[in-house]
Structure formats: C-alpha cells, structure tokens
Scaffold this motif. Structure first.
Motif, PDB file in Angstrom:
ATOM      1  N   GLU A  95       0.839  -1.207   0.000  1.00  0.00           N
ATOM      2  CA  GLU A  95       0.000   0.000   0.000  1.00  0.00           C
ATOM      3  C   GLU A  95       0.871   1.254   0.000  1.00  0.00           C
ATOM      4  O   GLU A  95       0.631   2.192  -0.758  1.00  0.00           O
ATOM      5  CB  GLU A  95      -0.917   0.014   1.226  1.00  0.00           C
ATOM      6  CG  GLU A  95      -2.204  -0.746   1.023  1.00  0.00           C
ATOM      7  CD  GLU A  95      -2.996  -0.886   2.315  1.00  0.00           C
ATOM      8  OE1 GLU A  95      -2.884  -0.020   3.197  1.00  0.00           O
ATOM      9  OE2 GLU A  95      -3.733  -1.893   2.435  1.00  0.00           O
ATOM     10  N   SER A  98       2.646   1.759  -3.361  1.00  0.00           N
ATOM     11  CA  SER A  98       1.720   2.172  -4.428  1.00  0.00           C
ATOM     12  C   SER A  98       1.376   3.661  -4.341  1.00  0.00           C
ATOM     13  O   SER A  98       0.900   4.253  -5.307  1.00  0.00           O
ATOM     14  CB  SER A  98       0.433   1.345  -4.365  1.00  0.00           C
ATOM     15  OG  SER A  98      -0.382   1.769  -3.289  1.00  0.00           O
ATOM     16  N   GLN A  99       1.630   4.268  -3.175  1.00  0.00           N
ATOM     17  CA  GLN A  99       1.267   5.677  -2.966  1.00  0.00           C
ATOM     18  C   GLN A  99       2.458   6.634  -3.018  1.00  0.00           C
ATOM     19  O   GLN A  99       2.280   7.843  -2.878  1.00  0.00           O
ATOM     20  CB  GLN A  99       0.551   5.813  -1.614  1.00  0.00           C
ATOM     21  CG  GLN A  99      -0.779   5.089  -1.572  1.00  0.00           C
ATOM     22  CD  GLN A  99      -1.326   4.911  -0.168  1.00  0.00           C
ATOM     23  OE1 GLN A  99      -0.830   5.486   0.795  1.00  0.00           O
ATOM     24  NE2 GLN A  99      -2.363   4.102  -0.034  1.00  0.00           N
ATOM     25  N   LYS A 104       2.391   8.464 -10.557  1.00  0.00           N
ATOM     26  CA  LYS A 104       1.131   7.715 -10.410  1.00  0.00           C
ATOM     27  C   LYS A 104       0.022   8.624  -9.870  1.00  0.00           C
ATOM     28  O   LYS A 104      -1.159   8.350 -10.048  1.00  0.00           O
ATOM     29  CB  LYS A 104       1.321   6.519  -9.460  1.00  0.00           C
ATOM     30  CG  LYS A 104       2.057   5.359 -10.099  1.00  0.00           C
ATOM     31  CD  LYS A 104       2.177   4.218  -9.108  1.00  0.00           C
ATOM     32  CE  LYS A 104       3.067   3.108  -9.647  1.00  0.00           C
ATOM     33  NZ  LYS A 104       3.458   2.148  -8.609  1.00  0.00           N
ATOM     34  N   GLY A 105       0.437   9.683  -9.158  1.00  0.00           N
ATOM     35  CA  GLY A 105      -0.533  10.662  -8.666  1.00  0.00           C
ATOM     36  C   GLY A 105      -1.418  10.175  -7.532  1.00  0.00           C
ATOM     37  O   GLY A 105      -2.453  10.770  -7.240  1.00  0.00           O
ATOM     38  N   ASN A 106      -1.031   9.073  -6.854  1.00  0.00           N
ATOM     39  CA  ASN A 106      -1.848   8.567  -5.742  1.00  0.00           C
ATOM     40  C   ASN A 106      -1.576   9.358  -4.469  1.00  0.00           C
ATOM     41  O   ASN A 106      -0.454   9.768  -4.207  1.00  0.00           O
ATOM     42  CB  ASN A 106      -1.539   7.082  -5.482  1.00  0.00           C
ATOM     43  CG  ASN A 106      -1.941   6.206  -6.650  1.00  0.00           C
ATOM     44  OD1 ASN A 106      -2.790   6.585  -7.450  1.00  0.00           O
ATOM     45  ND2 ASN A 106      -1.324   5.048  -6.767  1.00  0.00           N
ATOM     46  N   LYS A 107      -2.618   9.546  -3.686  1.00  0.00           N
ATOM     47  CA  LYS A 107      -2.480  10.287  -2.430  1.00  0.00           C
ATOM     48  C   LYS A 107      -1.989   9.331  -1.347  1.00  0.00           C
ATOM     49  O   LYS A 107      -2.501   8.211  -1.227  1.00  0.00           O
ATOM     50  CB  LYS A 107      -3.847  10.868  -2.051  1.00  0.00           C
ATOM     51  CG  LYS A 107      -3.795  11.854  -0.903  1.00  0.00           C
ATOM     52  CD  LYS A 107      -5.131  12.558  -0.774  1.00  0.00           C
ATOM     53  CE  LYS A 107      -5.294  13.296   0.528  1.00  0.00           C
ATOM     54  NZ  LYS A 107      -4.178  14.065   1.001  1.00  0.00           N
ATOM     55  N   GLU A 109      -2.006   7.825   2.111  1.00  0.00           N
ATOM     56  CA  GLU A 109      -3.079   7.771   3.110  1.00  0.00           C
ATOM     57  C   GLU A 109      -2.531   7.692   4.542  1.00  0.00           C
ATOM     58  O   GLU A 109      -2.852   8.522   5.372  1.00  0.00           O
ATOM     59  CB  GLU A 109      -3.991   6.563   2.840  1.00  0.00           C
ATOM     60  CG  GLU A 109      -4.656   6.578   1.454  1.00  0.00           C
ATOM     61  CD  GLU A 109      -5.674   7.695   1.267  1.00  0.00           C
ATOM     62  OE1 GLU A 109      -6.142   8.254   2.280  1.00  0.00           O
ATOM     63  OE2 GLU A 109      -5.990   8.022   0.111  1.00  0.00           O
ATOM     64  N   GLN A 117       6.853   8.822   1.007  1.00  0.00           N
ATOM     65  CA  GLN A 117       6.642   9.709  -0.138  1.00  0.00           C
ATOM     66  C   GLN A 117       7.454  10.997   0.022  1.00  0.00           C
ATOM     67  O   GLN A 117       8.124  11.451  -0.915  1.00  0.00           O
ATOM     68  CB  GLN A 117       5.148  10.045  -0.276  1.00  0.00           C
ATOM     69  CG  GLN A 117       4.824  10.816  -1.547  1.00  0.00           C
ATOM     70  CD  GLN A 117       3.367  11.231  -1.594  1.00  0.00           C
ATOM     71  OE1 GLN A 117       2.935  12.081  -0.838  1.00  0.00           O
ATOM     72  NE2 GLN A 117       2.619  10.618  -2.496  1.00  0.00           N
TER      73      GLN A 117
END
Length: 199
Positions: A95, A98-99, A104-107, A109, A117
């Motif tokens: 998880e 992937s962020q 990828k522009g994923n926030k 969490e 990040q």
C-alpha cells in the motif's frame, strides 16, 4: 519475525538489484531515502520498521525501470514472502509503495506512506535532485535544454515536477528540510539561464 534480520536482508537484496543503475534510481538513492524516512519517522512518531522496510523497497518493480510495466506488487511480495514477513506487513508495504510515486498521482493515506513519499520527493530536489534529473534525462536521450522545443528537455522537468515538490510534502519535518533544497533549484535555474544567454 526478526525485524532486524529482515531489514538487513532487504538492504543486501536491494544493493544487488540496484548497484550501478544509471538513471538516478540507484542503490544510493534508495539508501538516502531510507535514512531520511527513518529520521522523519522518528520525529513524527510513526512505525519506523514499516517505514524503513517500505523505503528500501519503494523502487523495486517500478515501471520506469521495467520498460513501462509496473512489477512492484509481484517483486515486493515475492521477496517478502521468501523472508517470511507477516502477510499484514506485506499488505501495508505494498500500500505504501503504491502511494509513493509522483507520476502515479496517488495520495498517501497512512502516516507511514506520507513519510516514505516525502523522503523520496526530498531526494528529487536540491543538488542531488538536479544531478538525478540530468542522469535520468540522459538515459532517455533527452536534450538538456532546447529553447525551440523545451517541452521534452531535462530543464522542463524542473517545471513539470521538481519545483512543485516542496508544496506537495506531507509532514512538517520534511517541509522544514525542503526549504533550502528548493531554493537551490531556483538558484540553479537562474544561473543556468544566465550562462545559456552568454552572461
């Protein structure tokens, strides 16, 4: 589950996988991200083991290094299963990874994902960020700069990504550290255009 041994084995595995990598996503990039992520995790009272493990693995299977195909889930889970890491931890690491990516522009969490990040983004600014930008650009046959067609050049990458990173950081610890590095980017561009124009 021996956390110390898992981290030691992960570091050795990543060294083997990324030694000599020429796009700026090499072992030393990952090592810097790990150090910074641990520092931020301690300041932000996060799960340091989870942060460190995810930071070591954050580029494994990255699409940029696999001809546009993202293999991170397959390669990370495969490695961690061999290390007999608890399935709950594996899921959390996947998880986080992937962020992390900007493209990828994923926030992010969880606090741990925000920290990894931030650490990864910090390594894309400042003097090292500039060096990595041109290393990656060169590996993709990009021109350094072309005033006739600036869009596909390494200098354009400053505007598309690097200069935006400071304001996208999640944690107070990273934001403080980023100020000086961001200013270095601004100073570099000023000097670059000065020299480009013959001054």
């Amino acid at each position: 589950m021996n956390k110390e041994l898992i981290l030691k084995n992960t570091q050795a595995f990543i060294l083997k996988q990324f030694a000599g990598e020429g796009t700026g996503h090499d072992y030393y990039h990952i090592e810097r991200v790990v150090k910074l992520a641990k520092q931020i995790a301690e300041e932000e009272n996060a799960d340091v083991f989870l942060v460190e493990l995810a930071a070591w693995l954050h580029d494994l299977g990255d699409y940029k290094l696999h001809d546009g195909v993202d293999r991170s889930i397959e390669l990370i889970s495969g490695f961690l299963l061999l290390e007999e890491v608890d399935s709950e931890i594996i899921q959390k690491v996947l998880e986080i990874v992937s962020q992390v990516s900007f493209s990828k522009g994923n926030k992010a969490e969880s606090l741990e994902a925000k920290i990894v990040q931030d650490a990864d983004r910090m390594d894309a600014i400042g003097a090292i960020g500039i060096a990595r930008c041109f290393a990656y650009g060169g590996s993709k046959q990009r021109e350094i700069y072309n005033p006739e067609n600036p869009d596909e050049t390494s200098i354009q990458h400053f505007y598309d990504k690097l200069l935006k990173l400071k304001d996208l950081l999640n944690t107070d610890s990273a934001k403080k550290l980023a100020e000086e590095r961001h200013q270095f980017l601004e100073n570099f561009l000023e000097q670059f255009y000065k020299e480009w124009n013959g001054n």
